[in-house]
Design an enzyme around this catalytic site. Structure first.
Site, PDB file in Angstrom:
ATOM      1  N   LYS A 182       0.846  -1.202   0.000  1.00  9.79           N
ATOM      2  CA  LYS A 182       0.000   0.000   0.000  1.00  9.79           C
ATOM      3  C   LYS A 182       0.879   1.248   0.000  1.00  9.79           C
ATOM      4  O   LYS A 182       0.619   2.204  -0.734  1.00  9.79           O
ATOM      5  CB  LYS A 182      -0.926   0.011   1.224  1.00  9.79           C
ATOM      6  N   GLN A 206      -4.545  -1.218   9.711  1.00  8.75           N
ATOM      7  CA  GLN A 206      -4.512  -2.570   9.141  1.00  8.75           C
ATOM      8  C   GLN A 206      -5.113  -3.579  10.122  1.00  8.75           C
ATOM      9  O   GLN A 206      -4.689  -3.654  11.277  1.00  8.75           O
ATOM     10  CB  GLN A 206      -3.056  -2.947   8.798  1.00  8.75           C
ATOM     11  N   ASP A 216     -11.059   3.443   4.068  1.00  3.12           N
ATOM     12  CA  ASP A 216     -11.448   2.032   3.986  1.00  3.12           C
ATOM     13  C   ASP A 216     -12.976   1.890   4.032  1.00  3.12           C
ATOM     14  O   ASP A 216     -13.499   0.813   3.749  1.00  3.12           O
ATOM     15  CB  ASP A 216     -10.874   1.271   5.198  1.00  3.12           C
TER      16      ASP A 216
END
Ligand code: NAD
Length: 295
Positions: free
Chosen positions: A54, A98, A121
């Site tokens: 990422k 994460q 997200d």
């Protein structure tokens, strides 16, 4: 019938190129780069790989990447304080924590601390509610990528029968909301669904997000259906001691019946990071009041 293979890798590369172009225009207009902060707690090997890729993709798209690595035994309060600091940091447009977090941390509490307007997200309750009620927010990256592939292949989705297999908050539920917004007739199937094959056989669009290798076989499909395989399952490979990735759909049999199908790997997977970059760009544009082109 031999299905067309939907090349998610190529589509994602094009999308990343478009994001990169707009990220440069954003920098010129705003006088700063769009920025994504990624927080990793602990040393989970898969999470380390995701975070590294990422970060690399963010830099390649001309955006700033801020990586925060915390030890596995970090107290939850310290992580919450970091998220608060990122919420307040004007250089940070997107925040990604994460998952999974270590067992002593409450994931829901950590996610709820993220500013919804930096929640690229799309995991906060606020963004789930915005999606469900038709407001602008951030949509989770994997289902957003699936929708882009479907619209690219099928154009207008209105009136089509869609079956989503899986009801997770990250994939299944937001996927169903997105398809509903496109005026599909949506069925959400799950582990307690009866006669799953019969349910799937009605669908013009099948999205499989289950986590069971090769569960959906060709005889479950309506001829010509468009099949999006979200599953990522590691199974023993041909050589002893080696593994390979397979989806939730049995590609060999499904591709003799479907009209189009995503492969694993190279289908949905590459779309997830591309959509994360897209969401970060959009977050930056909204926060800075800079207009971009819809992507
Ligand atoms: P999850 O475990 O949270 O949810 C799985 C869902 O499948 C559940 O809702 C459950 O009801 C349903 N299910 C389980 N067994 C079933 C059965 N026998 N029949 C019908 N439904 C059943 O998983 P998730 O996070 O939604 O992920 C699903 C899959 O997608 C996994 O393989 C995961 O690795 C993959 N995934 C891929 C990406 C990507 O970027 N390509 C992103 C997220 C998840």
């Amino acid at each position: 019938m031999t299905a067309e293979t939907i090349d998610g890798k190529a589509f994602a590369a094009t999308l990343r190129g478009k994001v990169g172009d707009q990220a440069r225009a954003f920098e010129a207009a705003a006088g700063r780069q769009a920025g994504l902060a990624v927080v990793l707690v602990g040393e989970d090997p898969a999470s380390q790989i995701y975070v590294r890729s990422k970060g690399k993709a963010t830099l390649e798209a001309g955006m700033a990447s801020f990586e925060h690595k915390l030890a596995a035994d970090t107290p939850e309060a310290e992580l919450l304080a970091l998220v608060d600091a990122l919420n307040a940091d004007p250089a940070v447009d997107g925040i990604l924590v994460q998952l999974p977090l270590p067992p002593h941390m409450n994931e829901a509490k950590v996610i709820a601390t993220i500013d919804p307007d930096k929640d690229v997200d799309g995991f906060t309750v606020v963004n789930a509610g915005r999606l469900a009620t038709g407001l602008h927010g951030f949509v989770p990256c994997t289902p957003l990528g699936c929708l882009m592939l479907l619209k690219d292949r099928l154009g207008d989705l209105a009136g089509l029968d869609a079956v989503v297999i899986g009801r997770s908050n990250i994939v299944g539920k937001p996927m169903a909301q997105l398809l509903l917004k496109e005026s599909c007739t949506v069925t959400v199937a799950h582990s307690r669904t009866r006669d799953l094959a019969d349910v799937v056989r009605r669908a013009d669009i099948v999205v499989a997000a289950v986590g069971r290798p090769a569960m959906v076989t060709g005889d479950w499909l309506k001829p010509g259906a468009t099949v999006i395989d979200v599953g990522i399952n590691r199974v023993p490979g041909a050589e002893p001691g080696k593994t390979k990735l397979v989806g939730d759909v049995d590609f060999p049999s499904a591709s003799t019946v479907a009209g189009a199908i995503t492969p694993v790997p190279g289908g949905v997977g590459p779309m997830t990071i591309a959509c994360l970059l897209r969401n970060t760009l959009v977050a930056a544009q909204r926060r800075a009041g800079v207009r971009g082109t819809e992507i």
